[in-house]
Design an enzyme around this catalytic site. Structure first.
Site, PDB file in Angstrom:
ATOM      1  NE  ARG A   1      44.675  36.024  38.472  1.00 16.55           N
ATOM      2  CZ  ARG A   1      44.869  34.811  38.999  1.00 16.55           C
ATOM      3  NH1 ARG A   1      45.432  34.458  40.184  1.00 16.55           N
ATOM      4  NH2 ARG A   1      44.272  33.849  38.453  1.00 16.55           N
TER       5      ARG A   1
ATOM      6  CG  ASN B   1      37.783  47.201  40.754  1.00 20.39           C
ATOM      7  OD1 ASN B   1      38.335  47.670  39.609  1.00 20.39           O
ATOM      8  ND2 ASN B   1      37.171  47.844  41.720  1.00 20.39           N
TER       9      ASN B   1
ATOM     10  CE1 TYR C   1      52.923  38.961  44.726  1.00 18.73           C
ATOM     11  CE2 TYR C   1      53.659  39.513  42.306  1.00 18.73           C
ATOM     12  CZ  TYR C   1      53.309  38.614  43.489  1.00 18.73           C
ATOM     13  OH  TYR C   1      53.947  37.382  43.147  1.00 18.73           O
TER      14      TYR C   1
ATOM     15  CG  HIS D   1      37.462  46.576  50.302  1.00 19.23           C
ATOM     16  ND1 HIS D   1      38.770  46.340  49.716  1.00 19.23           N
ATOM     17  CD2 HIS D   1      36.584  46.267  49.477  1.00 19.23           C
ATOM     18  CE1 HIS D   1      38.685  46.179  48.210  1.00 19.23           C
ATOM     19  NE2 HIS D   1      37.165  46.042  48.080  1.00 19.23           N
TER      20      HIS D   1
END
Length: 524
Positions: free
Chosen positions: A394, A397, A409, A436
């Protein structure tokens, strides 16, 4: 009996003591008064010091309260904030949880740099860069008999940078024009078939826009074999523009579709959209809090620090990684060599992590925020104090976390009925891990799912095992240990695969040859 003269002398002595006692008591009262004055002055100084220390947080708290009050102020002709929304708007507007609030605040490192002790740690990193430069000069002088800094790795990494920048231009123009024009088509009055035609045309434009962003950078990188740093420019801009396009449409489209005919609502201004494309946030708002002026010396300082971090990373790779991994694929594989390479890569790996954090999340974003007078500089929080991986994810970044929290979310909870929080959290991990891994694959030019496994499998398990209820120094030590090991695994395995693909090229290009790790079988 006592002689009379002795009695007279003793009486005079008693009278003298009685006369001296009031003067001694007066001196004591005088000293107490002086002590009280000094204590009062001391307390006044303490009070002023406390007020100076509390001024910053108090001003930040008041700024936040004022901004929230402005955000909650009802628009002209709209319902008051306390009025419950109607069922139709609730059904059309998927909003659960907290909404991102922007306020004027400094980055955490800027506040910490005001403390001398923390500035000393910063000076230690600069000293480390000086040591790398001296080491390079000394080795070059011993081997070649000359003093010269060579930047072969830097020149190779940023090769064909002009081509990458030219590729960025159509990507940016597509993002600048297409989403905004699609929104204007969707915001037209719903009269006859013109609105339906506009909706269809907007969808076609968005499909073409996504094709440009997804296909063009991949095509250029593969056709011209761009080196890693130039690929970084393309892939980061590709992901950034896609996320910004989605945020703009996600925030603006519900209002445009729910607008009644003739109610005066219009699409957001083009200037606000243009500002959003450059400001350092991925959450679209029509307005943001702005600072009063631009400190150009602060901008130059941050760009210089970012450049210094790039040089620092090149020295670390050339001095700590290249000599170890360049010829590793030529040696027989052994578990001992693999473990030793991972342990050796932990130090350069954690250095790279810190340099990426400082160069991008602090220097680069703060430089653009200052040039654009963007007020909210909370691009990260104190992730280094985390005692759980959930808190680390959290706070590492905040810019990307806000986007994932708002559009993956919260929207996931809305789609699933607000009860499947575990599924929504898993969706966040899945999206983040896939993106990523895609970035690593794009930059390095090969598929090796180290990041995917570390992020999705191990990171997901750690997120649920090391939760926020765990506090204390031992958990922070454990988190840092896991970070050290994770960075060592990534640097070691990716470096081995990089050199294995150069030492053992495929005689024939096949799909399985592209996705199978070459370092497992390359031993020349």
């Amino acid at each position: 009996m006592e002689p009379k003269a002795a009695r007279l002398r003793r009486g005079e002595g008693l009278r003298g003591e009685q006369e001296d006692r009031p003067s001694a008591e007066g001196n004591t009262e005088k000293d107490r008064g002086m002590d009280l004055v000094q204590w009062t002055r001391h307390m006044e100084a303490v009070k002023m010091q406390l007020l100076e220390q509390a001024q910053g947080p108090l001003m930040e708290l008041l700024d936040r309260a004022m901004w929230e009050a402005v955000q909650s102020y009802p628009p002209q002709g709209g319902p008051p904030p306390s009025a419950p929304p109607d069922s139709s708007s609730k059904a059309r507007e998927p909003s659960l949880g907290k909404r991102k609030i922007f306020i004027i605040r400094k980055s955490l490192l800027d506040e910490l740099m005001e403390v001398q002790h923390f500035r000393t740690i910063y000076h230690m990193f600069i000293a480390g860069l000086c040591v790398f430069i001296i080491s390079t000069l000394a080795i070059d002088f011993i081997d070649e008999g000359r003093l010269m800094l060579e930047f072969d790795l830097l020149i190779f990494s940023f090769g064909q940078l002009p081509l990458a920048l030219m590729t960025w231009v159509p990507m940016f123009l597509s993002t600048l024009l297409v989403p905004y024009q699609a929104l204007r088509l969707w915001a037209r009055p719903r009269a006859g078939g013109a609105w339906t035609l506009g909706v269809g045309l907007g969808c076609v434009l968005l499909a073409a826009h996504n094709a440009v962003l997804c296909v063009l950078p991949v095509h250029v990188a593969l056709k011209y074999q761009l080196p890693p740093a130039s690929r970084c420019v393309l892939v980061f801009e590709q992901v950034r523009l896609l996320m910004k396009s989605y945020s703009f449409l996600r925030e603006a489209v519900p209002g445009a579709l729910c607008a009644r005919v003739g109610d005066g609502k219009q699409a957001p201004s083009f200037s606000s959209y243009l500002y959003f494309l450059f400001c350092p946030t991925l959450i679209y708002r029509k307005t943001y809090p702005r600072t009063p002026n631009v400190r150009w010396n602060y901008v130059a300082k941050n760009f210089a620090q970012a450049l210094g971090c790039v040089l620092y990373a090149c020295f670390i790779l050339s001095r700590l990684c290249v000599p170890v991994f360049a010829n590793m694929s030529r040696e027989p594989f052994s578990s001992r060599a693999l473990v030793l390479s991972i342990m050796h890569a932990t130090l350069p790996g954690i250095f790279m992590l810190l340099l990426i954090f400082f160069a991008f999340l602090h220097c680069w974003l703060n430089a653009f925020a200052e040039m654009l007078r963007f007020g909210d500089r909370m691009f990260y929080r104190d992730w280094w104090n985390s005692t759980s991986f959930s808190n680390y994810y959290r706070t590492w970044n905040v810019v990307v976390h806000d986007w994932l929290y708002s559009y993956v979310y919260q929207d996931g909870l809305w789609l699933l009925g607000g009860r499947a929080r575990g599924a929504a959290m898993l969706g966040v991990f899945l999206v983040s891990a896939v993106v990523h891994e895609y970035i690593f694959c794009f930059v390095l030019g090969f598929f090796y799912p180290v990041m995917l496994i570390l992020f999705l499998v191990i990171g997901g398990l750690m997120n649920f095992m090391m939760h926020d209820r765990h506090t204390g120094p031992a958990w922070n030590v454990l988190m840092w240990t896991m970070l050290f090991l994770g960075q060592g695994i990534q640097v070691s395995l990716y470096c081995q695969e990089w050199y294995a693909r150069r030492h053992c090229p495929l005689p024939q290009t096949t799909f399985w040859g592209l996705v199978t790790p070459r370092s497992w079988s390359c031993h020349t």
